[in-house]
Design a protein around this motif. Structure first.
Motif, PDB file in Angstrom:
ATOM      1  N   LYS A   1       0.845  -1.190   0.000  1.00 53.81           N
ATOM      2  CA  LYS A   1       0.000   0.000   0.000  1.00 53.81           C
ATOM      3  C   LYS A   1       0.885   1.246   0.000  1.00 53.81           C
ATOM      4  CE  LYS A   1      -4.195   1.747   2.214  1.00 53.81           C
ATOM      5  NZ  LYS A   1      -4.333   2.654   1.121  1.00 53.81           N
ATOM      6  N   MET A   2       0.613   2.159  -0.920  1.00 58.35           N
ATOM      7  CA  MET A   2       1.424   3.377  -0.967  1.00 58.35           C
ATOM      8  C   MET A   2       0.642   4.564  -0.434  1.00 58.35           C
ATOM      9  SD  MET A   2       3.329   5.255  -4.105  1.00 58.35           S
ATOM     10  CE  MET A   2       3.828   6.962  -3.916  1.00 58.35           C
ATOM     11  N   HIS A   3       1.331   5.385   0.408  1.00 57.95           N
ATOM     12  CA  HIS A   3       0.713   6.591   0.971  1.00 57.95           C
ATOM     13  C   HIS A   3       1.525   7.794   0.531  1.00 57.95           C
ATOM     14  CE1 HIS A   3      -1.182   3.754   3.854  1.00 57.95           C
ATOM     15  NE2 HIS A   3       0.002   3.140   3.723  1.00 57.95           N
ATOM     16  N   PHE A   4       0.853   8.870   0.230  1.00 50.44           N
ATOM     17  CA  PHE A   4       1.530  10.067  -0.266  1.00 50.44           C
ATOM     18  C   PHE A   4       1.010  11.256   0.529  1.00 50.44           C
ATOM     19  CE2 PHE A   4       1.700  13.144  -4.106  1.00 50.44           C
ATOM     20  CZ  PHE A   4       2.900  13.678  -3.653  1.00 50.44           C
ATOM     21  N   MET A   5       1.869  11.895   1.274  1.00 49.65           N
ATOM     22  CA  MET A   5       1.393  12.992   2.125  1.00 49.65           C
ATOM     23  C   MET A   5       2.483  14.045   2.329  1.00 49.65           C
ATOM     24  SD  MET A   5       1.542  11.010   5.732  1.00 49.65           S
ATOM     25  CE  MET A   5       0.804   9.508   5.175  1.00 49.65           C
ATOM     26  N   ALA A   6       2.098  15.111   3.015  1.00 47.57           N
ATOM     27  CA  ALA A   6       3.026  16.219   3.203  1.00 47.57           C
ATOM     28  C   ALA A   6       3.405  16.355   4.662  1.00 47.57           C
ATOM     29  CB  ALA A   6       2.398  17.519   2.716  1.00 47.57           C
ATOM     30  N   PRO A   7       4.651  16.743   4.945  1.00 44.65           N
ATOM     31  CA  PRO A   7       5.055  17.087   6.310  1.00 44.65           C
ATOM     32  C   PRO A   7       4.514  18.477   6.661  1.00 44.65           C
ATOM     33  CG  PRO A   7       6.898  17.390   4.814  1.00 44.65           C
ATOM     34  CD  PRO A   7       5.751  16.896   3.989  1.00 44.65           C
ATOM     35  N   PRO A   8       4.712  18.931   7.895  1.00 48.13           N
ATOM     36  CA  PRO A   8       4.148  20.230   8.286  1.00 48.13           C
ATOM     37  C   PRO A   8       4.698  21.405   7.481  1.00 48.13           C
ATOM     38  CG  PRO A   8       5.303  19.167  10.119  1.00 48.13           C
ATOM     39  CD  PRO A   8       5.410  18.267   8.980  1.00 48.13           C
ATOM     40  N   LEU A   9       3.894  22.444   7.380  1.00 47.41           N
ATOM     41  CA  LEU A   9       4.295  23.625   6.631  1.00 47.41           C
ATOM     42  C   LEU A   9       4.191  24.877   7.493  1.00 47.41           C
ATOM     43  CD1 LEU A   9       2.563  21.741   4.351  1.00 47.41           C
ATOM     44  CD2 LEU A   9       3.711  23.475   2.974  1.00 47.41           C
ATOM     45  N   ALA A  10       4.960  25.902   7.082  1.00 43.20           N
ATOM     46  CA  ALA A  10       4.929  27.172   7.799  1.00 43.20           C
ATOM     47  C   ALA A  10       3.773  28.018   7.301  1.00 43.20           C
ATOM     48  CB  ALA A  10       6.237  27.926   7.581  1.00 43.20           C
ATOM     49  N   GLU A  11       3.084  28.634   8.249  1.00 44.00           N
ATOM     50  CA  GLU A  11       1.929  29.459   7.908  1.00 44.00           C
ATOM     51  C   GLU A  11       2.398  30.855   7.483  1.00 44.00           C
ATOM     52  OE1 GLU A  11      -1.880  29.054   8.501  1.00 44.00           O
ATOM     53  OE2 GLU A  11      -1.393  30.573   7.014  1.00 44.00           O
ATOM     54  N   THR A  12       2.578  31.056   6.191  1.00 45.41           N
ATOM     55  CA  THR A  12       2.904  32.405   5.708  1.00 45.41           C
ATOM     56  C   THR A  12       2.028  32.697   4.499  1.00 45.41           C
ATOM     57  OG1 THR A  12       4.608  31.589   4.200  1.00 45.41           O
ATOM     58  CG2 THR A  12       5.349  32.233   6.399  1.00 45.41           C
ATOM     59  N   ASP A  13       1.864  33.986   4.212  1.00 47.80           N
ATOM     60  CA  ASP A  13       1.052  34.371   3.047  1.00 47.80           C
ATOM     61  C   ASP A  13       1.651  33.813   1.774  1.00 47.80           C
ATOM     62  OD1 ASP A  13      -0.581  35.685   4.714  1.00 47.80           O
ATOM     63  OD2 ASP A  13       0.204  37.704   4.272  1.00 47.80           O
ATOM     64  N   GLU A  14       3.000  33.938   1.717  1.00 46.77           N
ATOM     65  CA  GLU A  14       3.734  33.475   0.548  1.00 46.77           C
ATOM     66  C   GLU A  14       3.435  31.990   0.311  1.00 46.77           C
ATOM     67  OE1 GLU A  14       5.486  35.344  -1.379  1.00 46.77           O
ATOM     68  OE2 GLU A  14       6.193  33.711  -2.657  1.00 46.77           O
ATOM     69  N   ARG A  15       3.575  31.205   1.365  1.00 50.01           N
ATOM     70  CA  ARG A  15       3.362  29.768   1.278  1.00 50.01           C
ATOM     71  C   ARG A  15       1.931  29.454   0.832  1.00 50.01           C
ATOM     72  NH1 ARG A  15       5.846  25.423   0.244  1.00 50.01           N
ATOM     73  NH2 ARG A  15       7.600  26.052   1.534  1.00 50.01           N
ATOM     74  N   ARG A  16       0.983  30.156   1.422  1.00 46.88           N
ATOM     75  CA  ARG A  16      -0.429  29.928   1.068  1.00 46.88           C
ATOM     76  C   ARG A  16      -0.675  30.201  -0.411  1.00 46.88           C
ATOM     77  NH1 ARG A  16      -4.188  27.401   4.575  1.00 46.88           N
ATOM     78  NH2 ARG A  16      -3.596  27.917   6.709  1.00 46.88           N
ATOM     79  N   LYS A  17      -0.065  31.289  -0.885  1.00 48.25           N
ATOM     80  CA  LYS A  17      -0.253  31.667  -2.295  1.00 48.25           C
ATOM     81  C   LYS A  17       0.302  30.586  -3.215  1.00 48.25           C
ATOM     82  CE  LYS A  17       0.209  36.454  -1.966  1.00 48.25           C
ATOM     83  NZ  LYS A  17       1.198  37.502  -2.102  1.00 48.25           N
ATOM     84  N   VAL A  18       1.552  30.173  -2.904  1.00 53.19           N
ATOM     85  CA  VAL A  18       2.208  29.154  -3.729  1.00 53.19           C
ATOM     86  C   VAL A  18       1.382  27.874  -3.743  1.00 53.19           C
ATOM     87  CG1 VAL A  18       4.219  27.628  -3.833  1.00 53.19           C
ATOM     88  CG2 VAL A  18       4.544  30.070  -3.426  1.00 53.19           C
ATOM     89  N   GLU A  19       0.938  27.474  -2.568  1.00 54.32           N
ATOM     90  CA  GLU A  19       0.191  26.213  -2.489  1.00 54.32           C
ATOM     91  C   GLU A  19      -1.141  26.278  -3.229  1.00 54.32           C
ATOM     92  OE1 GLU A  19       1.746  23.756  -1.832  1.00 54.32           O
ATOM     93  OE2 GLU A  19       3.387  24.493  -0.581  1.00 54.32           O
ATOM     94  N   ALA A  20      -1.746  27.464  -3.233  1.00 51.63           N
ATOM     95  CA  ALA A  20      -3.011  27.595  -3.965  1.00 51.63           C
ATOM     96  C   ALA A  20      -2.793  27.325  -5.447  1.00 51.63           C
ATOM     97  CB  ALA A  20      -3.603  28.987  -3.748  1.00 51.63           C
TER      98      ALA A  20
END
Lengths: 492, 318, 79
Positions: free
Chosen positions: B236-255
């Motif tokens: 079984k394969m799982h694909f996920m993300a580790p924690p991220l920093a809450e910044t506007d820049e990060r939110r924009k990129v992720e969107a």
């Protein structure tokens, strides 16, 4: 994608290609090749966005000079001159000394502004005729070897050479190429290695005290000289390849025995420019002449002539300092301090002469000359402290630290190895310095090293060329991609 | 005119001679720069010492590949980037039934695939594979910054480049120049700090890395391949993300990236990758990417990931 | 005024200006030949010459004048 910095491989290729094309076309069209090369060079180095500014300066002076040439009445000429001066100086001021501009300023605006101002003044004074061909004039403004960092040229000396083009000369091209390589050696071996040690000393104001600071400042003098004069060797060598003679900017400055002599040997064309276009006109103005008359009446003929001259010099040195960068530490380090040294030198000349006569010191004796040279060197170094520092305050602190921890550090217990260079690098630097020293020695005896070399056996000749090339290649490899951290993926 | 052309020829000939001598000199220099005692002298003079001492990037990755190939009793694999490593790296000793091989983004998704494949080839009864990366790693393909040292050299040296598709190898050859994928050449590059410096910097100048907010082919292709490989081996394969920093820049990129992701074929395989995102206060991430917190807090972060993905790991955290 | 007369007068001016009775000018005399004639004294010397002859040099002439011969020629043109 590719840079044309003077020490890059692409610069050599650029020069070789255009030298080839230059001599391939008919002599009548050779200046057009130079213009094409110059415009291309400008676009690569300065960016196309700054072209309008360059053209603005060139067009203003071109049109202004032509109008002055046609005017019959003195008043009209004067009015146009005033307009041109305001526009060019305004542009210079805006581009060079204003921070945070929303557009790209052309590189070297401070250099070519001097050249074009000199041209307009020459036309106004009737020394030279206004150029009719705008493209030839544009070539004068943008001529690529000298564009970036001088020498400051004169139109009446450049125009005939540029227009005529040069016939191919084996010796000129060969000597030009050798001079380019020699200049590169100075820049990427001596200057670059010294820079490591200089930044170490200037960057860490806590560790480095006493002798270290002194050594750092002396190394900076060496760095600056190798860098700037090396740059000039590349520039003049390049121009020599095109058969166009540019004025020398350096004449072994550290052999000077007085400060005023130093300034006749260091950045020569800048000094001459300020003398001809600022100092002389200023001294000839009515207020200065008036001051002169008053002083002569009061202090006698010989002494009375001095105050007005010194005042004029003060203005000139302020401007030279300001021209270097606008900030106060430039005004002091490259300007006022030198004014002070030169005037003091003048004032003390007579008393010192008398003193040496009384003490039976031969002023031409080797020891005395050496002492004088050291004096000039250290005075110049004190100016460089300001030049290198970020603020005048930092410079003063540097000077202070040089002398204050007298009991420890000063000439004792200090080690060169701490300055960021290893043994091999110091050897490498020494070889470069030895080459420069030898060349300067020839120059000091007014002998041309390249002629001397041409008389040697082919084996010796090529060994020298190879040594030079090897030093440059190693230096270039050193300079290429200096920042290793770029390739390290930072783990946590 | 005749004399002029004669002397031009003479100059040209002599110029070529000097050029040839310079080329020979450079050649000899490069050869010697890989051999002691010249190696250290040349490295010092050319300012390339740092490339010998500080850069053992390939060795680091080779160690990971070799660990993947070392058989043990583990039955679960965690692969990921350096953020993943900062959370899970220390837990290996506590968890013999897990193989934790969190490397960094430099190895690209092709590298993560190689680790997975080598692991699966050497281990039986594997039940789960976890791929834990942030989107910075997903947008990293083969580049001229890290690619050569973190991907090419270790893949070639361990022979695992054979795990990759023909197409991928071709892409690598055209980006890094085919000869530089040959073992003999790589040996020289590794042995000579000068060559390494010249090569890496020349590559960087010629093909500057442009950061793009999209997923390169290698990412999409090799996550798919990982998925297929796992499916084939009943893992079984799982694909996920580790924690991220809450910044506007990060939110924009992720969107932006989330939109990209939903358009890519990966969305069908792992529709909830973006739902696994947990944001934490920015001050916990000094460089904006890696959390700098104590073990206890890290464990809380792992628990939060479990919760988000709605599954319970049997990882021993202390 | 003949060229010779101009030279005589220049000689007088120079001797007085530099306080040196030994100065003898020729066509080729330049600043290098007279110890105290440096770039700082140049302008004052020029002004002294201008006053004595009742004429003016332009700034361009001041900076391009090669030697005393050239100076004499310019003076002859003006008066």
């Amino acid at each position: 994608m590719f840079s044309l910095s003077l020490t890059s491989l692409s610069y050599i290729i650029f020069v070789v290609v255009f030298v080839f094309v230059y001599y391939m076309v008919h002599r009548r069209f050779r200046w057009i090749v130079l213009l094409a090369a110059s415009v291309l060079f400008f676009i690569v180095v300065s960016g196309a966005a700054s072209i309008p500014w360059l053209l603005l300066g060139a067009a203003t002076t071109y049109a202004g000079a032509r109008l002055i040439g046609r005017m019959k009445k003195e008043a009209g000429k004067r009015a146009i001159l005033a307009i041109v001066l305001v526009l060019v100086l305004g542009e210079l001021f805006l581009l060079k000394y204003t921070r945070g501009l929303p557009f790209t300023a052309p590189i070297a605006v401070s250099f070519y502004s001097l050249s074009i101002l000199g041209y307009v003044l020459d036309v106004y004074w009737g020394v030279t005729k206004a150029e009719e061909n705008p493209f030839l004039y544009l070539l004068y403004v943008t001529y690529f070897p000298q564009m970036t960092s001088g020498p400051v040229t004169r139109y009446r000396l450049m125009q005939p050479q540029l227009r005529e083009g040069a016939a191919f000369s084996y010796d000129k091209v060969k000597n030009g190429l050798i001079r380019i390589v020699y200049g590169m050696m100075k820049k990427c071996v001596i200057a670059d290695l010294c820079a490591v040690m200089v930044s170490e000393v200037f960057g860490d104001t806590v560790t480095y005290q006493g002798a270290y600071v002194l050594l750092g400042v002396m190394l900076f003098a060496l760095e600056l000289y190798a860098d700037f004069s090396g740059c000039m060797d590349i520039v003049l060598g390049t121009s020599e390849c095109f058969g166009i003679e540019l004025p020398e900017n350096f004449d072994i400055p550290f052999s000077s025995v007085t400060m005023s002599e130093f300034w006749r040997r260091w950045h020569i064309t800048l000094g001459v420019w300020f003398k001809d276009y600022v100092l002389y006109p200023l001294l000839k103005t009515a207020p200065f002449q008036k001051l002169n008359t008053v002083c002569v009446e009061k202090f006698g003929r010989k002494k009375g002539r001095k105050p007005a001259t010194y005042l004029g010099l003060l203005a000139v040195w302020f401007l030279i300092g300001y021209w270097h960068g606008g900030a106060m530490h430039y005004v002091i380090g490259s300007g006022l301090l030198h004014w002070f040294y030169i005037v003091s030198g003048e004032l003390f000349e007579e008393p010192v002469k008398k003193l040496t006569r009384r003490l039976h010191i031969d002023r031409r004796a080797k020891g005395y000359v050496l002492l004088q040279r050291l004096k000039v060197f250290f005075l110049v170094c004190s100016g460089f402290v300001f030049f290198r520092s970020e603020t005048s305050y930092q410079a003063c602190k540097m000077l202070y630290r040089m002398a204050v921890p007298f009991e420890r550090g000063f000439f004792t217990g200090f080690s060169v190895w701490k300055l960021g260079l290893g043994a091999y690098e110091l050897c490498f630097l020494s070889i470069g310095c030895a080459v420069m020293w030898t060349v300067s020695g020839f120059k000091l005896r007014r002998r041309d090293i390249r002629t001397a070399l041409a008389g040697q056996h082919a084996v010796v000749r090529y060994a020298v060329y190879l040594l030079l090339c090897a030093l440059v290649l190693l230096g270039m490899m050193r300079g290429f991609g200096a920042d290793v951290s770029y390739f390290i993926y930072n783990k946590f | 005119m005749y004399r002029e052309s004669m002397s031009m020829r003479k100059l040209f000939a002599k110029g070529c001679l000097v050029l040839a001598v310079c080329v020979c000199f450079t050649g000899v220099l490069l050869l010697l720069s890989a051999r002691e005692p010249f190696r250290s002298v040349i490295a010092a003079v050319t300012g390339s010492e740092a490339y010998a001492s500080k850069l053992d990037a390939s060795g680091e990755v080779i160690a990971y590949i070799e660990k993947a190939q070392t058989k043990d009793e583990s039955s679960k694999l965690i692969v990921g980037d350096s953020v993943c490593n900062s959370l899970f790296g220390e837990l290996q000793e506590l968890n013999p039934d897990y193989k934790i091989l969190c490397c960094n983004k430099g190895i690209t998704m092709a590298g993560q695939y190689i680790l997975t494949k080598e692991y699966l080839d050497c281990h039986e009864n594997v039940t789960d594979v976890y791929l834990i990366v942030i989107s910075n790693s997903l947008i990293t393909g083969f580049d001229t910054e890290f690619g050569y040292q973190y991907a090419v050299i270790p893949f070639v040296r361990t022979g695992t480049i054979g795990d990759l598709e023909e197409r991928t190898v071709r892409e690598m050859k055209s980006l890094y120049f085919a000869p530089f994928l040959k073992e003999a050449v790589i040996e020289y590059v590794e042995a000579s700090p000068l060559i390494k410096k010249l090569y890496l910097n020349a590559e960087k100048e010629l093909r500057p890395t442009v950061l793009q907010l999209s997923f390169p082919d290698v990412t999409v292709e090799y996550i798919q391949k990982m998925y297929e490989l796992c499916k084939e081996r009943n893992v079984k394969m799982h694909f996920m993300a580790p924690p991220l920093a809450e910044t506007d820049e990060r939110r924009k990129v992720e969107a932006v990236l989330r939109e990209e992701y939903e358009k890519s074929p990966l969305y069908e395989l792992f529709p909830n990758y973006y739902d696994s995102y947990v944001y934490y206060p920015a001050e916990l991430f000094p460089d904006g990417i890696h959390p700098n917190v104590d073990r206890k807090y890290k464990n809380e972060m792992i628990r939060a990931m479990e919760e988000k993905m709605d599954q319970v790991w049997d990882l021993r955290l202390e | 005024m003949t060229r010779e007369e101009v030279f005589d007068k220049l000689n007088e001016i120079f001797r007085e200006y530099f306080d040196d009775e030994e100065i003898t000018l020729s066509d080729e005399t330049t600043a290098d030949d007279i110890e105290d004639w440096d770039s700082l004294e140049h302008i004052n010397l020029i002004v002294a010459v201008e006053k004595a002859f009742g004429m003016k040099f332009t700034m361009g002439e001041v900076t391009t004048m090669k030697n005393v011969g050239a100076m004499a020629d310019l003076i002859l043109e003006r008066i």
